[in-house]
Design a protein around this motif. Structure first.
Motif, PDB file in Angstrom:
ATOM      1  N   ARG A 142       0.832  -1.210   0.000  1.00 10.91           N
ATOM      2  CA  ARG A 142       0.000   0.000   0.000  1.00 10.91           C
ATOM      3  C   ARG A 142       0.862   1.253   0.000  1.00 10.91           C
ATOM      4  NH1 ARG A 142      -1.895   3.675   3.484  1.00 10.91           N
ATOM      5  NH2 ARG A 142      -0.853   2.676   5.246  1.00 10.91           N
ATOM      6  N   GLU A 143       1.904   1.267   0.830  1.00  9.16           N
ATOM      7  CA  GLU A 143       2.781   2.442   0.889  1.00  9.16           C
ATOM      8  C   GLU A 143       3.523   2.654  -0.424  1.00  9.16           C
ATOM      9  OE1 GLU A 143       1.730   1.364   4.947  1.00  9.16           O
ATOM     10  OE2 GLU A 143       2.486   0.208   3.253  1.00  9.16           O
ATOM     11  N   LEU A 144       3.867   1.565  -1.082  1.00  6.04           N
ATOM     12  CA  LEU A 144       4.546   1.690  -2.381  1.00  6.04           C
ATOM     13  C   LEU A 144       3.583   2.210  -3.440  1.00  6.04           C
ATOM     14  CD1 LEU A 144       6.593  -1.645  -2.330  1.00  6.04           C
ATOM     15  CD2 LEU A 144       7.557   0.655  -2.277  1.00  6.04           C
ATOM     16  N   ASP A 145       2.365   1.685  -3.458  1.00  5.25           N
ATOM     17  CA  ASP A 145       1.387   2.107  -4.460  1.00  5.25           C
ATOM     18  C   ASP A 145       0.975   3.561  -4.275  1.00  5.25           C
ATOM     19  OD1 ASP A 145       1.474  -0.413  -5.561  1.00  5.25           O
ATOM     20  OD2 ASP A 145      -0.320  -1.136  -4.520  1.00  5.25           O
ATOM     21  N   GLU A 146       0.893   4.003  -3.017  1.00  2.00           N
ATOM     22  CA  GLU A 146       0.460   5.370  -2.749  1.00  2.00           C
ATOM     23  C   GLU A 146       1.597   6.378  -2.787  1.00  2.00           C
ATOM     24  OE1 GLU A 146      -1.622   5.298   0.945  1.00  2.00           O
ATOM     25  OE2 GLU A 146      -3.237   3.992   0.200  1.00  2.00           O
ATOM     26  N   GLY A 147       2.812   5.914  -3.018  1.00  2.00           N
ATOM     27  CA  GLY A 147       3.943   6.834  -3.106  1.00  2.00           C
ATOM     28  C   GLY A 147       4.474   7.305  -1.774  1.00  2.00           C
ATOM     29  N   ILE A 148       4.041   6.667  -0.674  1.00  2.00           N
ATOM     30  CA  ILE A 148       4.544   7.053   0.646  1.00  2.00           C
ATOM     31  C   ILE A 148       6.014   6.663   0.788  1.00  2.00           C
ATOM     32  CG2 ILE A 148       4.286   6.652   3.130  1.00  2.00           C
ATOM     33  CD1 ILE A 148       1.298   6.198   2.620  1.00  2.00           C
ATOM     34  N   LEU A 149       6.346   5.463   0.296  1.00  2.00           N
ATOM     35  CA  LEU A 149       7.728   4.992   0.332  1.00  2.00           C
ATOM     36  C   LEU A 149       8.310   5.186  -1.072  1.00  2.00           C
ATOM     37  CD1 LEU A 149       9.813   3.612   2.191  1.00  2.00           C
ATOM     38  CD2 LEU A 149       9.042   1.423   1.295  1.00  2.00           C
ATOM     39  N   GLN A 150       8.789   6.396  -1.333  1.00  2.58           N
ATOM     40  CA  GLN A 150       9.236   6.718  -2.682  1.00  2.58           C
ATOM     41  C   GLN A 150      10.289   7.813  -2.651  1.00  2.58           C
ATOM     42  OE1 GLN A 150       6.044   8.008  -5.213  1.00  2.58           O
ATOM     43  NE2 GLN A 150       7.320   8.242  -7.015  1.00  2.58           N
TER      44      GLN A 150
END
Length: 747
Positions: A142-150
């Motif tokens: 989820r964090e990768l898809d939402e750009g939180i971990l980017q």
């Protein structure tokens, strides 16, 4: 100075600190000290099975009372061999690496951790890096898809790896994981608007920690934090530790993580004597978790300090001069500079020309008997596939072998591995999207090899490939496998006989090809054999007689790849690597299914495994980590990091791409955020000046270390790099000085 002990007393009286540069005899001195201590320590009765000098000792034998540590697996094997030879194998000892020791202790004393951390009582499983990456990516989807971990310019997989590496760096430095967020914020002040990213990384790592321990899964970082933070302070464990070991021998502690000093301090405090060797120009793993400065503080705990001042190789002649030219070239350029004749330069315009001329110089030197192949090393800051292939092929034309040192490449770069993955997709249903015409053609070439025939090749029959290192029996086996299906025939067969399908891709009978008679009897027979075998496995899979994909891989390897035929060591190593990786993958999958049952089919699991390997994941090295037997007579090809880690020395060095700017950068040998977790840096911001200083110090260590390991040096430089840009690296002043000295010597 040799300490002749009658018995081991307190650590303060007997601990020894041995400091010196590369090839000055530090390891030999440790072996000598082991021989002395092995006569005086009291052997312990062995009541449980464990490891000896990395063999195993059985019930009734005495357990080792000396712990022997080395920086990495290859060094450990070499040190263990030297001790065994010196003592004629009379004394048992426990040989391992720092992380190997931490992992062993965590597993051995897992009940203590279960009790203190209130964990679920289950046997822990260690995750390999590739499995760790996949599971973490799933957990943080989820964090990768939402750009939180980017981060800009960083791929999702690389971002996951960076985050996991932060947990590892914190653990090996003795830093609680809860402080990772604040360390990143303090260290990367002014690094754009990244406060939310650092906070997210800290939260995700905390979730990852809890998720793994709940399921009994361990990673490098988790093992190290469990050890220093929870196990080492445990009084019961400390008593057990010091009751097992009366002395410790540690080689190259400059490459150890900071938590190793916590271990050594505990042992020294409780009267365990220690002998430590330290290279002030070492620190090969600085940037990968080692803390050279912190381990140097062990010197104050040792009453006996031995300084080995002798310098080896070219270091006494040009060591400091080379450093001054490379690091301080703007302010240091002496008049009348003179370099010895043992330092030579090779300059070309293009890199392709440089590779050819380097190989020709090596070939001429070997043919003139000036040097043996095994006395030559080609070292580069980045040994790319083009350089490896070009040097290997050109040298092979001259009958000279070349081997890559610890060449860690993705499994998918090996043709045999790709063929086996294609085979999986053909046997199991629902994997049709993972197989195409080109993959099938390659599989037919690999699996369609004719069985090996025992034919002795003479020098006259194959003059270009007669290697001096081969014995008669080796030459009788080292002939290329004759192909029943070559590339052209494989392509024709795949075009006509491969029937794509999402669920059940098929290999049709050879008669489907209108001109099958032109393929040849031998190719037709080999193809039909492959088709028949695949159908047999499909039938058994449908009847549930095929135990697992691992069993299928094993059957295919036995049937098509190692049945009465020769495979080079690197290919056999890749097959072992595949089988170990597959076994580990399905072991972890089984654990996950028992704890969190899902409706995913076996084919979906196989699909994830195939995609994991095809995306270029580098898997763990198989055991054993080195080839057995005598050293081959081959030229060594290595990167700077690989070569320094191996602690080898060669008479002749060829520094490839000497003009590259990569000599000044850590590259892949430095993890993201690594400088922030060095003990002396904790809590301080990482400035541009710090980066410059760290790069210069690394270059100094590299030059002094490499120059200590050779007596003849070729600086191989091309004006243009592979991308066509001009090379302006830090070694250019040294190259220009060498060229000037060569020209003046010729005049």
């Amino acid at each position: 100075m040799v300490t002749d002990l009658q018995k081991l007393g307190t650590s303060a009286e007997n601990s020894i600190w041995i400091v010196g540069a590369a090839k000055t005899g530090k390891t030999a001195r440790l072996v000598e000290q082991f021989c002395i201590w092995s006569e005086t320590v009291k052997s312990l009765p062995a009541t449980v099975s464990s490891r000896g000098h990395s063999g195993r000792w059985r019930a009734g034998q005495t357990a080792p009372a000396i712990l022997v540590l080395a920086a990495n697996g290859d060094n450990r094997l070499e040190l263990a061999d030297r001790i065994a030879v010196a003592t004629q194998g009379k004394y048992a000892f426990h040989s391992t690496t720092p992380f190997g020791f931490f992992e062993q202790e965590v597993l051995l004393f897992w009940p203590l951790l279960v009790e203190s951390l209130k964990l679920k009582a289950q046997f822990p499983l260690r995750l390999q890096p590739e499995t760790e990456l996949e599971l973490a990516a799933r957990l943080w989807r989820r964090e990768l898809d939402e750009g939180i971990l980017q981060q800009t310019g960083v791929s999702p997989n690389r971002m996951v790896r960076r985050t996991l590496d932060l947990l590892q760096l914190a653990a090996v430095s003795g830093t609680p994981r809860e402080e990772i967020k604040s360390i990143l914020e303090q260290g990367f002040v002014g690094f754009g608007d990244s406060h939310s990213l650092w906070a997210s990384m800290g939260e995700l790592l905390e979730r990852w920690w809890e998720w793994c321990l709940t399921r009994g899964l361990l990673t490098y970082g988790i093992v190290c934090e469990l050890y220093w933070r929870y196990l080492l302070p445990n009084v019961t464990y400390q008593q057990q530790l010091t009751s097992r070991y009366q002395a410790t021998i540690a080689d190259d502690v400059d490459d150890y993580p900071a938590i190793s000093r916590l271990l050594f301090d505990r042992m020294l405090d409780r009267g365990v004597a220690g002998a430590f060797s330290y290279n002030q120009d070492g620190g090969v793993r600085l940037g990968l978790g080692a803390d050279t400065e912190d381990l140097a503080q062990l010197e104050s705990r040792c009453r006996i300090v031995e300084k080995l001042d002798a310098k080896a190789g070219l270091s006494p002649e040009i060591g400091e001069l080379a450093v001054s030219l490379a690091v301080n070239s703007e302010g240091f350029y002496p008049l009348g500079l003179s370099l010895p004749g043992s330092v030579r330069s090779l300059e070309t315009i293009s890199r392709a020309q440089l590779l050819r001329e380097t190989a020709e110089i090596i070939a001429d030197a070997v043919k003139s008997a000036a040097v043996e192949p095994q006395e030559i090393a080609v070292i580069a800051p980045g040994m790319d596939a083009i350089a490896r292939y070009s040097l290997t092929e050109i040298l092979a034309r001259h009958g000279i072998a070349a081997e890559s040192l610890n060449d860690q490449r993705p499994l998918s770069t090996t043709p045999e591995i790709r063929a086996l993955l294609t085979l999986l997709a053909l046997v199991y249903p629902g994997l049709g999207r993972l197989v195409d015409r080109d993959a099938v053609a390659e599989m037919l070439v690999i699996l369609g090899s004719q069985k090996h025939r025992e034919v002795v090749e003479t020098e006259d029959s194959q003059p270009n490939f007669h290697l001096k290192s081969q014995t008669f029996s080796e030459r009788s086996r080292r002939i290329p496998n004759q192909k029943s299906i070559d590339q052209v025939r494989a392509g024709l067969i795949a075009d006509s006989c491969f029937c794509p399908d999402v669920d059940r891709p098929q290999l049709l009978p050879i008669t489907t090809f209108p001109r099958w008679d032109r393929v040849g009897h031998r190719a037709c027979a080999a193809y039909e054999q492959i088709v028949e075998w695949i159908e047999q496995q499909r039938s058994q899979q449908q009847e549930r007689l095929l135990p697992s994909p691992i069993a299928l891989l094993d059957r295919a390897i036995q049937k098509f790849l190692i049945n009465d035929r020769y495979l080079a060591y690197d290919r056999l190593s890749a097959l072992r690597e595949l089988m170990e990786t597959a076994a580990h993958y399905w072991e972890i999958h089984g654990r996950m299914q028992r704890q969190e049952p899902t409706n995913s089919s076996e084919s979906e699991t196989i699909a994830r495994f195939i995609q994991l390997l095809r995306q270029g994941t580098v898997t763990a090295n198989p055991y054993p980590v080195r080839a057995q037997g005598t050293q081959t007579q081959a030229v060594t090809l290595a990167t700077i990091f690989q070569y320094r880690s191996s602690r080898r020395a060669h008479k002749w060095h060829f520094w490839l791409d000497a003009g590259s700017s990569l000599w000044l950068s850590g590259g892949a040998a430095t993890l993201f955020g690594a400088p922030l977790f060095v003990r002396s840096q904790l809590g301080r911001p990482w400035e541009t000046e710090d980066e410059t200083t760290a790069d210069q110090q690394r270059l100094r260590r590299i030059l002094l270390d490499l120059l200590s390991r050779c007596s003849v040096l070729y600086l191989c430089h091309s004006e243009l790099a592979v991308n066509g840009q001009e090379q302006t690296g830090p070694l250019l002043p040294l190259i220009q000085s060498s060229v000037s000295c060569q020209q003046s010597g010729q005049n």
